[in-house]
Design a protein around this motif. Structure first.
Motif, PDB file in Angstrom:
ATOM      1  N   UNK A 142       1.520  -1.758   1.901  1.00  0.00           N
ATOM      2  CA  UNK A 142       1.329  -1.550   3.336  1.00  0.00           C
ATOM      3  C   UNK A 142       0.098  -2.344   3.720  1.00  0.00           C
ATOM      4  N   UNK A 143       0.207  -3.211   4.727  1.00  0.00           N
ATOM      5  CA  UNK A 143      -0.938  -4.059   5.067  1.00  0.00           C
ATOM      6  C   UNK A 143      -1.806  -3.394   6.137  1.00  0.00           C
ATOM      7  N   UNK A 144      -2.814  -4.106   6.564  1.00  0.00           N
ATOM      8  CA  UNK A 144      -3.798  -3.522   7.483  1.00  0.00           C
ATOM      9  C   UNK A 144      -3.188  -3.186   8.844  1.00  0.00           C
ATOM     10  N   UNK A 145      -2.049  -3.836   9.188  1.00  0.00           N
ATOM     11  CA  UNK A 145      -1.377  -3.504  10.443  1.00  0.00           C
ATOM     12  C   UNK A 145      -0.368  -2.369  10.263  1.00  0.00           C
ATOM     13  N   UNK A 146      -0.326  -1.813   9.048  1.00  0.00           N
ATOM     14  CA  UNK A 146       0.647  -0.747   8.795  1.00  0.00           C
ATOM     15  C   UNK A 146       2.042  -1.283   8.523  1.00  0.00           C
ATOM     16  N   UNK A 147       2.172  -2.600   8.317  1.00  0.00           N
ATOM     17  CA  UNK A 147       3.482  -3.192   8.022  1.00  0.00           C
ATOM     18  C   UNK A 147       3.834  -2.979   6.549  1.00  0.00           C
ATOM     19  N   UNK A 148       5.146  -2.795   6.291  1.00  0.00           N
ATOM     20  CA  UNK A 148       5.638  -2.523   4.933  1.00  0.00           C
ATOM     21  C   UNK A 148       6.222  -3.781   4.311  1.00  0.00           C
ATOM     22  N   UNK A 149       5.819  -4.049   3.078  1.00  0.00           N
ATOM     23  CA  UNK A 149       6.304  -5.186   2.293  1.00  0.00           C
ATOM     24  C   UNK A 149       6.911  -4.614   1.025  1.00  0.00           C
ATOM     25  N   UNK A 150       8.221  -4.734   0.876  1.00  0.00           N
ATOM     26  CA  UNK A 150       8.876  -4.187  -0.315  1.00  0.00           C
ATOM     27  C   UNK A 150       8.657  -5.184  -1.450  1.00  0.00           C
ATOM     28  N   UNK A 151       8.164  -4.695  -2.599  1.00  0.00           N
ATOM     29  CA  UNK A 151       7.872  -5.625  -3.694  1.00  0.00           C
ATOM     30  C   UNK A 151       8.975  -5.637  -4.747  1.00  0.00           C
ATOM     31  N   UNK A 152       9.949  -4.733  -4.637  1.00  0.00           N
ATOM     32  CA  UNK A 152      11.062  -4.731  -5.594  1.00  0.00           C
ATOM     33  C   UNK A 152      11.075  -3.455  -6.415  1.00  0.00           C
ATOM     34  N   UNK A 153      12.072  -3.334  -7.279  1.00  0.00           N
ATOM     35  CA  UNK A 153      12.265  -2.108  -8.045  1.00  0.00           C
ATOM     36  C   UNK A 153      11.133  -1.909  -9.049  1.00  0.00           C
ATOM     37  N   UNK A 154      10.751  -0.660  -9.213  1.00  0.00           N
ATOM     38  CA  UNK A 154       9.758  -0.339 -10.235  1.00  0.00           C
ATOM     39  C   UNK A 154      10.417   0.391 -11.411  1.00  0.00           C
ATOM     40  N   UNK A 155      11.759   0.540 -11.337  1.00  0.00           N
ATOM     41  CA  UNK A 155      12.468   1.192 -12.445  1.00  0.00           C
ATOM     42  C   UNK A 155      13.296   0.152 -13.191  1.00  0.00           C
ATOM     43  N   UNK A 156      14.192   0.591 -14.054  1.00  0.00           N
ATOM     44  CA  UNK A 156      14.980  -0.354 -14.846  1.00  0.00           C
ATOM     45  C   UNK A 156      16.257  -0.774 -14.135  1.00  0.00           C
ATOM     46  N   UNK A 157      16.135  -0.956 -12.833  1.00  0.00           N
ATOM     47  CA  UNK A 157      17.255  -1.455 -12.045  1.00  0.00           C
ATOM     48  C   UNK A 157      16.901  -2.881 -11.659  1.00  0.00           C
ATOM     49  N   UNK A 158      17.867  -3.787 -11.730  1.00  0.00           N
ATOM     50  CA  UNK A 158      17.577  -5.143 -11.277  1.00  0.00           C
ATOM     51  C   UNK A 158      18.482  -5.482 -10.094  1.00  0.00           C
ATOM     52  N   UNK A 159      18.057  -6.456  -9.332  1.00  0.00           N
ATOM     53  CA  UNK A 159      18.764  -6.807  -8.113  1.00  0.00           C
ATOM     54  C   UNK A 159      19.218  -8.259  -8.238  1.00  0.00           C
ATOM     55  N   UNK A 160      20.495  -8.430  -8.568  1.00  0.00           N
ATOM     56  CA  UNK A 160      21.046  -9.752  -8.830  1.00  0.00           C
ATOM     57  C   UNK A 160      21.861 -10.180  -7.615  1.00  0.00           C
TER      58      UNK A 160
END
Ligand code: WT7
Length: 644
Positions: free
Chosen positions: A501-519
């Motif tokens: 979450x940046x200083x403007x309160x905007x959300x940036x998704x960084x990707x999965x933190x579990x053992x799921x991948x996004x192909x």
């Protein structure tokens, strides 16, 4: 990435927006302060047989119980069809564009209603009743949407299996929810090739005794085997049926559909969505996020086999009386201008696709885009994975001529619909950020211990309270639902994603933190690919991780330990790739297989995936602490023999 590159809402867009910045603020305030009042009002956007008097009744603790509109009665197909007949019966509901560019078809709301009723009557005639599960394994043809709505009509719970899945994957999904009927087609078409759906289904059904009837749509006309008594051609089953069919009255919390999705462990889970809350969410988000206006041509390029197709090709747009474009083909065939050719041909106003498609098309430069007239476009959307700023800017500048806002929509199969996204007339965009939550959505960040983090920071993405479109349970396994989503951070819904979450309160998704991948925007459990690999007679052990991939976002990198005495050859590598494709489907095709005489394990035998991810990404400099490994020398061997 520069947080400060802000593309403000243009005055000409704000002026005509369905939701302005001030209106959004008011919605957010009301939805937070008085969810019951806010959602009672929004519930009126769909058709009820009996309007709900109880609105929100949800708990994220204990047994986890999520109920919305619980005393309401409705039928989803009525919201999508019947109530439009008087006002827009002759408007096109589904505009179908075939894989072959010379084919298309228009189906009006009246025609769609009739086709749904006929199939629903046929299904009832074959004994399908409220609560029964019906599997749909279809190409992107109008009959896929008809099948979904016919299930809804009779109160059957549909479970769509993407047409790219293998017979085994299809069978295990049918078995898990004990489907009584399968609706499929002879063959599908994609990029000039044929997909043998009925043949795959025949293979799967050898292991599916719960299926007593199969309805087969004739699509390509290819030869298929029909089993007497079980298999029925669509036309034979439907043509003589009455054109009216009484909709089954459904409680708001009666199931609408199951959709299987991959997690960190085990087999895919049957995500269960119910009727009232899902329909409200589908309609609310489709209208507001895409700033949809009556009469517009709306195109979501997804497949109905994924949740995006459920919510944003079928239920959301049809609930809102839109014309929804359904595309059978692929972006790259007959050439890389196909998307833009369709945009020009059908004067598409709203266009919703995935970053992987944008990245693939970017490679060919601006030519194939500029060749086609895109002046009809008004709103562009992105979904499925984080969109890198470079792809965002290309989409914005080249496709949208810097005229069209981009809505980067973050959500999941589990969330039913979009949760974090700009409203195009209200929220300025930052390339690569999904921006702000929708009204009523309360995202938060927690550290690994579950402590809430404030201000500009990074952490695990959780949602603090329920929204109407949330999944209700894992089909047949409520304990797994609680374990998967509510036990890591008790009392909070854990998304499995990391975010900043940046200083403007905007959300940036960084990707999965579990053992799921996004192909390529498709969700894949590494455990599923591993179990497919170890099912091969030559494989002793396998560990699968995601690796960075220019087009697909992530690729599949597999470390394979062979049975003693088996030779690691190129032929075997090819065989294993083919094996995984056969076991799961082409979307699980490994991009790299590395022979691993040993895997990095802790003394207690746990595979250290962190290290395997780094090696796959060729980031072997900062491997971190390897001293806790049972045998640190395996790491050196893996680094030396890295593939690619
Ligand atoms: C996962 C959900 C949402 C429908 C299609 C995928 C990733 C999805 C975004 C986005 C960054 C995104 C997340 C999420 N994801 N949309 N706009 N920005 N990441 O549904 O198969 O259930 O996958 O896709 O990692 O958890 P799904």
């Amino acid at each position: 990435m520069a947080d400060d590159l802000m593309i403000a809402v243009k005055p000409e867009i704000a002026e005509h927006a369905r939701v302005t910045a001030a209106q959004r603020e008011a919605m957010v305030a009301e939805a937070t302060a008085d969810p019951d009042a806010f959602w009672a009002k929004e519930a009126q956007r769909i058709a009820w047989m009996q309007a709900p008097s109880i609105i929100k009744n949800t708990s994220f603790t204990g047994d986890v119980s999520i109920k919305w509109f619980e005393d309401g009665v409705l039928n989803a197909s009525v919201s999508c069809l019947d109530r439009h007949l008087a006002t827009r019966g002759d408007q096109v509901a589904i505009l179908w564009e075939g894989d072959d560019p010379s084919t298309d078809a228009k189906v009006t709301y009246r025609q769609l209603h009739e086709r749904v009723c006929k199939l629903a009557n046929a299904m009832r005639g074959m004994g399908v009743a409220k609560g029964d599960r019906v599997c749909i394994y279809m190409p992107m043809i109008v009959e896929a949407a008809v099948a979904m709505l016919a299930c809804a009509r009779v109160g059957a719970v549909h479970s769509i299996v993407f047409g790219g899945f293998s017979p085994d994957s299809l069978a295990s999904r049918i078995q898990d929810s004990e489907c009584v009927m399968l609706i499929t087609a002879d063959e599908g078409r994609r990029g000039g090739r044929k997909v043998p759906l009925k043949a795959n289904a025949d293979e799967a059904l050898k292991a599916c005794p719960s299926i007593s009837n199969v309805i087969v749509a004739k699509n390509t006309g290819g030869a298929v085997a029909m089993q007497a008594g079980r298999d029925h051609w669509w036309a034979d089953a439907c043509d003589a049926q009455p054109a009216e069919c009484a909709p089954e009255p459904m409680n708001a919390e009666d199931p609408l559909f199951i959709l299987y999705t991959s997690g960190s462990t085990g087999k895919p889970k049957g995500v269960l969505h119910t009727t009232g809350g899902y329909m409200v969410w589908a309609s609310f988000t489709h209208e507001n996020v895409f700033d949809y206006r009556p009469g517009e041509m709306y195109w979501c390029t997804a497949d109905v086999g994924w949740v995006t197709g459920h919510t944003y090709i079928v239920y959301g747009p049809l609930a809102n009386g839109a014309t929804t474009l359904m595309f059978e083909g692929v972006p790259s065939w007959p050439d890389n201008g196909r998307f833009w050719q369709v945009v020009a041909k059908h004067k598409v106003n709203i266009f919703y696709t995935a970053p992987t498609a944008i990245r693939a098309l970017m490679r060919d430069g601006e030519g194939p885009v500029k060749k086609h007239d895109r002046s009809s476009l008004r709103i562009l959307g992105s979904v499925g994975e984080p969109i890198n700023p470079e792809a965002w800017l290309w989409y914005y500048r080249v496709v949208g001529d810097e005229r069209c806002p981009i809505v980067d929509t973050w959500w999941q199969t589990e969330t039913g619909g979009i949760l974090i996204s700009p409203l195009p007339g209200a929220v300025g965009q930052k390339p690569g950020s999904a921006t702000l939550p929708l009204p009523g959505v309360l995202p938060a960040l927690v550290d690994n211990e579950g402590t809430l983090l404030e201000g500009a920071t990074e952490g695990n993405l959780v949602i603090l309270d329920s929204w109407p479109g949330q999944m209700r349970t894992v089909y047949g396994d409520h304990e797994r639902f609680i374990q998967t989503y509510f036990s890591t951070f008790p009392g909070k819904y854990f998304t499995g994603d990391g975010a900043r979450r940046d200083a403007d309160g905007y959300w940036w998704i960084t990707g999965r933190v579990d053992d799921v991948i996004n192909v390529a925007g498709h969700r894949m459990g590494t455990a599923e690919v591993e179990s497919a690999l170890v099912a091969h007679a030559s494989v002793a052990e396998a560990a699968v991780v995601g690796m960075p991939h220019d087009i697909k976002g992530q690729g599949i990198y597999a470390y394979v330990t062979l049975i003693a005495g088996v030779e690691p050859t190129d032929a075997l590598r090819k065989e294993l790739v083919a094996w995984v494709r056969k076991e799961i489907g082409p979307i699980a095709t490994p991009d790299a297989i590395q022979w691993a005489p040993g895997l990095p394990k802790t003394r207690s035998g746990k595979i250290m995936r962190r290290i395997l991810r780094k090696i796959a990404a060729n980031e072997t400099e900062g491997l971190g602490d390897t001293s806790t490994l049972a045998d640190p020398s395996v790491v050196t061997d893996l680094i030396d023999n890295r593939v690619g």
